[in-house]
Design a protein around this motif. Structure first.
Motif, short mmCIF file in Angstrom:
data_model
loop_
_atom_site.label_atom_id
_atom_site.label_comp_id
_atom_site.label_asym_id
_atom_site.label_seq_id
_atom_site.Cartn_x
_atom_site.Cartn_y
_atom_site.Cartn_z
N VAL A 247 26.32 26.01 -36.50
CA VAL A 247 24.86 26.16 -36.43
C VAL A 247 24.23 24.82 -36.06
N ARG A 248 24.66 23.75 -36.73
CA ARG A 248 24.10 22.42 -36.47
C ARG A 248 24.32 22.00 -35.01
N ARG A 249 25.52 22.29 -34.52
CA ARG A 249 25.82 21.92 -33.13
C ARG A 249 25.00 22.77 -32.16
N ALA A 250 24.77 24.03 -32.55
CA ALA A 250 23.97 24.90 -31.68
C ALA A 250 22.51 24.42 -31.62
N VAL A 251 22.02 23.85 -32.74
CA VAL A 251 20.64 23.32 -32.73
C VAL A 251 20.58 22.13 -31.76
N PHE A 252 21.43 21.15 -32.01
CA PHE A 252 21.52 19.98 -31.12
C PHE A 252 22.99 19.69 -30.87
N PRO A 253 23.43 19.63 -29.67
CA PRO A 253 22.69 19.63 -28.41
C PRO A 253 22.52 21.01 -27.78
N GLY A 254 22.75 22.08 -28.56
CA GLY A 254 22.71 23.42 -27.97
C GLY A 254 21.36 23.86 -27.43
N VAL A 255 20.36 23.95 -28.32
CA VAL A 255 19.09 24.55 -27.87
C VAL A 255 17.90 23.60 -27.90
N LEU A 256 18.12 22.34 -28.32
CA LEU A 256 17.01 21.39 -28.20
C LEU A 256 17.55 19.98 -28.03
N SER A 257 16.67 19.08 -27.58
CA SER A 257 17.06 17.67 -27.59
C SER A 257 16.22 16.97 -28.66
N ASN A 258 14.92 16.79 -28.41
CA ASN A 258 14.06 16.20 -29.45
C ASN A 258 13.53 17.32 -30.35
N HIS A 259 13.31 16.99 -31.62
CA HIS A 259 12.90 18.10 -32.49
C HIS A 259 11.44 18.01 -32.96
N HIS A 260 10.57 17.45 -32.14
CA HIS A 260 9.12 17.43 -32.40
C HIS A 260 8.86 16.85 -33.79
N LEU A 261 8.94 15.53 -33.84
CA LEU A 261 9.00 14.81 -35.12
C LEU A 261 7.73 14.96 -35.95
N ASN A 262 6.59 15.10 -35.26
CA ASN A 262 5.34 15.29 -36.00
C ASN A 262 5.37 16.62 -36.76
N ALA A 263 5.90 17.66 -36.07
CA ALA A 263 5.95 18.97 -36.72
C ALA A 263 6.99 18.97 -37.84
N MET A 264 8.08 18.26 -37.64
CA MET A 264 9.07 18.19 -38.72
C MET A 264 8.46 17.51 -39.96
N ALA A 265 7.69 16.45 -39.72
CA ALA A 265 7.05 15.76 -40.84
C ALA A 265 6.04 16.68 -41.53
N ALA A 266 5.29 17.43 -40.72
CA ALA A 266 4.32 18.38 -41.30
C ALA A 266 5.05 19.48 -42.08
N LEU A 267 6.24 19.85 -41.61
CA LEU A 267 7.04 20.81 -42.36
C LEU A 267 7.44 20.23 -43.72
N GLY A 268 7.82 18.95 -43.72
CA GLY A 268 8.17 18.29 -44.99
C GLY A 268 6.99 18.27 -45.95
N VAL A 269 5.81 17.91 -45.43
CA VAL A 269 4.60 17.89 -46.27
C VAL A 269 4.35 19.30 -46.83
N THR A 270 4.48 20.31 -45.99
CA THR A 270 4.20 21.68 -46.44
C THR A 270 5.22 22.12 -47.49
N ALA A 271 6.49 21.70 -47.30
CA ALA A 271 7.51 22.05 -48.30
C ALA A 271 7.14 21.43 -49.66
N ALA A 272 6.66 20.18 -49.64
CA ALA A 272 6.25 19.53 -50.90
C ALA A 272 5.10 20.32 -51.53
N GLU A 273 4.14 20.73 -50.70
CA GLU A 273 3.00 21.49 -51.24
C GLU A 273 3.43 22.87 -51.73
N GLU A 274 4.39 23.47 -51.04
CA GLU A 274 4.89 24.78 -51.48
C GLU A 274 5.57 24.67 -52.85
N LEU A 275 6.28 23.56 -53.08
CA LEU A 275 6.93 23.39 -54.39
C LEU A 275 5.88 23.39 -55.50
#
Ligand SMILES: Cc1ncc(COP(=O)(O)O)c(C=O)c1O
Length: 426
Positions: A247-275
């Motif tokens: 699965v990890r290999r399929a994510v990179f380099p399989g189906v993406l190169s950069n993973h939109h770092l701003n959105a990943m950070a916003a996902l982290g913030v949302t996960a903290a808020e969800e907790l």
């Protein structure tokens, strides 16, 4: 001329924000982000690249990105109780692409929900499953209860022995029968993949089924529907190391190169808020969905799955074939400032997708901005007046705007913000 063009687009974006700010958004696949998530979305992270995994990058400048990604993984692990987390997919479809590349190859058979049974296009033969050249077979669906029929589906799986069984829909009112079908999965020796795009926030809140504890190897999801974060994706696992590595290999380099770092950070913030806020948010979503469904039903709408209490999630499906059809109802409500979508119902042919029998309603965004049971009743009444009593859409639109004006601030998060404000930079 190009300055005018840029201004034109900016102005349209402002009007768009205003339209949603004044309206009641009931699209089941959308939400608004928290102030902190929005802030990191427009940070410098949005301009950068970080290929690969934290601490093993191909680019320099990733010191803080690595810290953010490590923490996001920790938060997701805590929230979903698994050490297998991947916050890199840039959408639910991107996560699904990685999953299918990791789990099956050309010619393999994959069992999926049908489109008219609420399945998503990415799980269809003309979607990414087809692009991977897998063959698909649909589960038998019980339209009375709006769920996959576990007995018939188990028989089918034992007979056909698919390599992968995929669950999860875009019209997802009730848990998928994972527990009921576990023997069949075992007998077929298949991997179980659960697309939790719609219900990820309810799972995070512990208020829906817990697929990783019910036999799913892999969960994919969008992070912007009931999980109220950025437009992004995620993959979670409870599987053997070899599958997780694939699965990890399929994510990179399989189906993406950069993973939109701003959105990943916003996902982290949302996960903290969800907790902190996720349980209450999920509770309120489900209670609002039940109230709206009951109220619409008692006002004369054919809300489906009455036998099962209409819904146990954020969503409901309504057969509006006797009210002018899905297209008419969705377009009329849009004129009233109530935004939802037309939807295929189990008995609709796929060719009816432009004018299906149904509409789909989701209350996760209305709940996010503070609406409760009494507002659900008001919304049901506004929909009834527009569609059954044929009242003037303009008049209803004025009332919708008035109702919405008290519900614009994003709740269940840190900080305060009008969820529909346009952040002007110049
Ligand atoms: C069940 C399901 N899976 C996947 C997706 C795709 O998610 P995304 O829009 O994040 O690509 C959706 C979108 O609504 C969905 O309903």
């Amino acid at each position: 001329m190009s300055y005018e063009d840029a201004q034109y687009i900016r102005e349209m974006a402002m009007k768009h924000s205003e339209m949603f700010g004044d309206g009641i958004a009931l699209i089941a696949s959308e939400n608004v982000m928290s102030p902190l998530a929005k802030e990191v979305m427009i940070s410098d992270l949005e301009s950068r690249y970080a290929e690969g995994l934290p601490h093993h990058r191909y680019y320099q400048g990733n010191y803080y990105v690595d810290l953010i990604e490590d923490r996001t993984n920790e938060l997701l692990s805590k929230l979903f109780r698994t050490s297998q987390t991947d916050p890199r997919p840039i959408s639910g479809t991107n996560a699904n692409s990685a999953a299918i590349y990791a789990l099956a190859g050309p010619g393999d058979l994959v069992a999926t929900p049908s489109l008219s049974g609420g399945g998503h296009i990415s799980a269809a033969e003309f979607g990414i499953l087809g692009m991977r050249s897998v063959r698909t077979i649909n589960y038998p669906y019980d339209s009375d209860t709006m769920t996959i029929d576990p007995d018939q589906a188990s028989k089918m799986i034992i007979r056909e022995k698919p390599k992968v069984c995929l669950f999860g829909q875009s019209v997802f009112m009730f848990p998928a029968p994972l527990k009921e079908m576990s023997e069949a999965f075992h007998e077929a020796g298949c991997k179980v993949w659960y697309d939790g795009a719609h219900v990820l926030g309810l799972i995070a809140g512990g208020r829906f089924q817990d697929p990783l504890r019910e036999g799913a190897d892999i969960v994919t999801g969008s992070t912007h529907k009931t999980f109220p974060g950025p437009q992004h994706g995620v993959i979670l696992g409870n599987t053997d190391d070899e599958t997780w590595k694939a699965v990890r290999r399929a994510v990179f380099p399989g189906v993406l190169s950069n993973h939109h770092l701003n959105a990943m950070a916003a996902l982290g913030v949302t996960a903290a808020e969800e907790l902190e806020f996720g349980k209450k948010y999920a509770d309120d979503i489900i209670s609002n969905a039940k109230t709206l469904a009951e109220e619409l039903y008692s006002n004369g709408f054919n809300v489906l799955a009455e036998k099962r209490g209409f819904t146990e999630s954020h969503t409901m499906a309504v057969d509006v074939s006797k009210n002018g059809g899905g297209r008419y109802v969705a377009e009329t409500l849009e004129k009233c400032g109530i935004i939802l979508n037309k939807n295929l119902l189990p008995w609709d042919d796929n060719k009816k997708s432009q004018n299906p029998s149904g509409i789909r309603i989701g209350v996760q965004e209305a709940t996010r901005v503070g609406m409760g049971k009494s507002e659900m009743k008001e919304i049901a009444s506004l929909i009834t007046r527009a569609i059954i009593k044929h009242e003037d859409p303009e008049k209803i639109r004025t009332e919708v705007k008035q109702l919405k004006s008290g519900f614009r601030e994003v709740k269940y998060c840190y900080g305060k913000m009008d969820g529909y404000s346009y952040i002007k930079l110049i």
